[in-house]
Write a protein that holds these residues in place. Structure first.
Motif, short mmCIF file in Angstrom:
data_model
loop_
_atom_site.label_atom_id
_atom_site.label_comp_id
_atom_site.label_asym_id
_atom_site.label_seq_id
_atom_site.Cartn_x
_atom_site.Cartn_y
_atom_site.Cartn_z
N UNK A 33 88.61 -15.63 19.46
CA UNK A 33 87.15 -15.59 19.42
C UNK A 33 86.65 -16.46 18.27
N UNK A 34 85.79 -17.42 18.59
CA UNK A 34 85.16 -18.22 17.53
C UNK A 34 84.38 -17.26 16.64
N UNK A 35 84.41 -17.52 15.35
CA UNK A 35 83.73 -16.62 14.41
C UNK A 35 82.74 -17.42 13.58
N UNK A 36 81.77 -16.74 12.96
CA UNK A 36 80.88 -17.46 12.03
C UNK A 36 81.75 -18.17 10.99
N UNK A 37 81.36 -19.41 10.59
CA UNK A 37 82.21 -20.19 9.67
C UNK A 37 82.59 -19.44 8.38
N UNK A 38 81.77 -18.49 7.97
CA UNK A 38 82.02 -17.76 6.73
C UNK A 38 83.10 -16.69 6.89
N UNK A 39 83.47 -16.39 8.13
CA UNK A 39 84.41 -15.30 8.42
C UNK A 39 85.80 -15.55 7.87
N UNK A 40 86.39 -14.52 7.32
CA UNK A 40 87.77 -14.59 6.84
C UNK A 40 88.72 -13.89 7.80
N UNK A 41 88.17 -13.29 8.84
CA UNK A 41 89.01 -12.62 9.85
C UNK A 41 88.51 -12.96 11.25
N UNK A 42 89.47 -13.02 12.16
CA UNK A 42 89.14 -13.27 13.56
C UNK A 42 90.09 -12.45 14.42
N UNK A 43 89.85 -12.48 15.71
CA UNK A 43 90.75 -11.77 16.61
C UNK A 43 91.24 -12.71 17.71
N UNK A 44 92.47 -12.46 18.16
CA UNK A 44 93.07 -13.24 19.24
C UNK A 44 93.51 -12.31 20.35
N UNK A 45 93.40 -12.80 21.57
CA UNK A 45 93.69 -11.97 22.75
C UNK A 45 94.57 -12.74 23.73
N UNK A 46 95.33 -12.03 24.57
CA UNK A 46 96.18 -12.66 25.58
C UNK A 46 96.75 -11.60 26.50
N UNK A 47 97.32 -12.05 27.60
CA UNK A 47 98.07 -11.14 28.48
C UNK A 47 99.54 -11.53 28.33
N UNK A 48 100.37 -10.59 27.97
CA UNK A 48 101.80 -10.87 27.79
C UNK A 48 102.57 -10.17 28.90
N UNK A 49 103.21 -10.97 29.76
CA UNK A 49 103.98 -10.42 30.88
C UNK A 49 105.46 -10.47 30.55
N UNK A 50 106.15 -9.42 30.89
CA UNK A 50 107.60 -9.40 30.69
C UNK A 50 108.28 -9.29 32.06
N UNK A 51 108.83 -10.42 32.52
CA UNK A 51 109.52 -10.42 33.82
C UNK A 51 111.01 -10.17 33.68
N UNK A 52 111.43 -9.87 32.47
CA UNK A 52 112.86 -9.64 32.26
C UNK A 52 113.28 -8.27 32.80
N UNK A 53 114.59 -8.08 32.84
CA UNK A 53 115.11 -6.79 33.32
C UNK A 53 115.20 -5.76 32.21
#
Lengths: 153, 215
Positions: A33-53
Motif C-alpha cells: 500500500x502506498x503511504x503518505x511520504x512521511x510514513x515510517x511504516x507500511x503494509x504488504x499483502x499477497x496470496x501465498x499458495x503451497x502446492x507441495x506435498x
C-alpha cells in the motif's frame, strides 16, 4: 474450444502471472500500500499458495527498500484493534494463506525512500526448508486514497 | 338506532380515520424504530460533549465548539499504523467522494482522525499524513495523553500504548476501530462499530440525518 481457451489461459498466465516457482510455492497479487511520504511504516499483502506435498513455514522476509519486515496479524479483540506479531506463517500443503488488509500482513518498517504507486519492490521470502524466493511487489494506491494530490519531489 | 350504538359507530369511524390519517401523514417519514434496526448505535438523546482542547494538523486549536455546524465522523488512530488506519482513512475518502458526487446539494460531513499517539503524532507529522487521504480531512493531536483522554474517556474509546520499553520508538497502539458521529449541534449522535463498510455507513447516515432534520 475448451482446449484453446485452456491454452490461451496458460499463455496469458505466463505473460501476466505473478511468479510461479518450480518448488511449488506460488505467490500472487503481491502488493504494497502506498503511504503518505512521511510514513515510517507500511503494509504488504499477497496470496501465498503451497502446492507441495508438505506444509511450509515462511520464517522471514527482507527487502533492500525497507529497514525491517515483520509478519503481523490484525485482530479485533474486546473492541480493540491489535496487531499480533507472527514469528512465522505456516502454509498448509495444497493450501494458501492470504495476506490482506485488516488481516495477516507484512509490516514494512522504515522505507529507504518514499515509494510511489507503480513502483516495484523486491522482497525475499525465507522458508523453513532453507529455500528463499524473491518476489516482486507492486506499490498501489488504495482505492479511495486522495487522487487529487500528487507529491512529485 | 340507539344513541349509544350511534356513538360507538361514530367513535369507531373516527378511530379508523385517525389511524389512516396518521399513517398517511407518517408515510415516507423515518421512525425511531427504523433507527433501532440500524447496525449503528443511535443514541435516543444525543450526548453533549465535555470541553476538550486539541490542535489540528495545521496548528490551529480545535475544541468541542469547532464540531458545531456540520456532521462529523470521528475515528481514533495514529500515523505509525500500517494497516487499519490507512484502510479506514481510505474508506472515509470513498465516503467523502460519494457525498460530494451523490449529494452535491448537501454539506459534506467533516472527517476527523484523533491521534491516540500524541508523542509521535506531532502537528508536523499529522500535516504530512492526513491531507494525503483527503485535503479536507482534519487530524487532531494533543501535547499529552491526558489531553486525548479527555475525549476518549467521555466517548468510551479504549486504547492501549503497547510500549515494550521506555526507549521503544516502534511501538504499536491498540485502539478502538469505532467511528463516532457528532451532529451539527456538537453532540455525540451515533456510533459505528468496525469492521466498516463505506456503503452501509453512508446509507445509515442518510437515514439518521433525515430523522434528525425532521425532528
Amino acid at each position: 474450444m475448451f482446449i484453446f481457451r485452456k491454452i490461451s489461459n496458460i499463455l496469458l498466465a505466463l505473460l501476466f502471472s505473478s511468479p510461479i516457482y518450480a518448488d511449488g510455492i506460488i505467490i500472487e497479487e503481491a502488493w504494497i500500500r502506498e503511504a503518505p511520504p512521511i510514513s515510517q511504516v507500511q503494509a504488504g499483502y499477497a496470496i501465498i499458495n503451497n502446492n507441495r506435498n508438505h506444509d511450509v513455514k515462511l520464517i522471514a522476509a527482507s527487502s533492500p527498500a525497507f529497514g525491517k519486515i515483520e509478519f503481523h496479524k490484525t485482530v479485533l479483540e474486546n473492541g480493540l484493534s491489535k496487531m499480533i506479531h507472527q514469528p512465522s506463517i505456516t502454509i498448509l500443503s495444497k493450501n494458501h494463506v492470504i495476506l490482506k488488509p485488516e488481516g495477516m500482513h507484512m509490516m514494512l518498517f522504515n522505507p529507504v525512500k518514499p515509494l510511489r504507486a507503480g513502483e516495484k519492490v523486491n522482497v525475499t521470502f525465507q522458508f523453513n526448508d532453507g529455500k528463499a524466493s524473491s518476489i516482486s511487489f507492486i506499490v498501489k494506491k488504495t482505492l479511495g486514497a486522495n487522487t487529487h494530490q500528487h507529491n512529485h519531489h | 338506532m340507539s344513541k349509544s350504538l350511534f356513538t360507538s359507530l361514530f367513535l369507531g369511524v373516527l378511530l379508523v380515520v385517525s389511524i389512516v390519517g396518521y399513517s398517511l401523514y407518517n408515510q415516507g417519514r423515518v421512525s425511531r424504530a427504523d433507527l433501532d434496526n440500524l447496525s449503528a448505535t443511535v443514541f435516543r438523546t444525543p450526548r453533549s460533549i465535555k470541553p476538550f482542547e486539541l490542535t489540528d494538523h495545521t496548528g490551529k486549536p480545535f475544541t468541542q465548539e469547532s464540531l458545531k455546524g456540520n456532521w462529523s465522523f470521528i475515528f481514533f488512530g495514529y500515523t505509525n499504523c500500517p494497516d487499519v488506519c490507512p484502510n479506514t482513512l481510505s474508506m472515509m475518502n470513498i465516503m467523502a467522494v460519494n457525498f460530494e458526487q451523490k449529494q452535491p446539494d448537501k454539506q459534506i460531513p467533516r472527517f476527523i482522525m484523533i491521534s491516540v499517539d500524541p508523542e509521535r503524532d506531532t502537528v508536523k507529522q499529522l500535516s504530512g499524513y492526513i491531507p494525503y487521504f483527503n485535503n479536507a480531512f482534519v487530524g487532531l493531536t494533543g501535547t499529552s495523553s491526558q489531553q486525548i483522554d479527555v475525549i476518549t474517556k467521555q466517548f468510551g474509546i479504549p486504547y492501549f500504548i503497547n510500549k515494550k520499553a521506555p526507549t521503544d520508538t516502534e511501538y504499536e497502539v491498540q485502539h478502538s476501530g469505532a467511528l463516532l458521529l457528532v451532529n451539527p449541534d456538537g453532540n455525540l449522535h451515533a456510533l459505528f462499530s468496525g469492521p466498516h463498510d463505506a456503503a452501509k455507513i453512508i446509507s445509515e447516515f442518510n437515514l439518521i440525518r433525515y430523522f434528525y432534520e425532521q425532528n
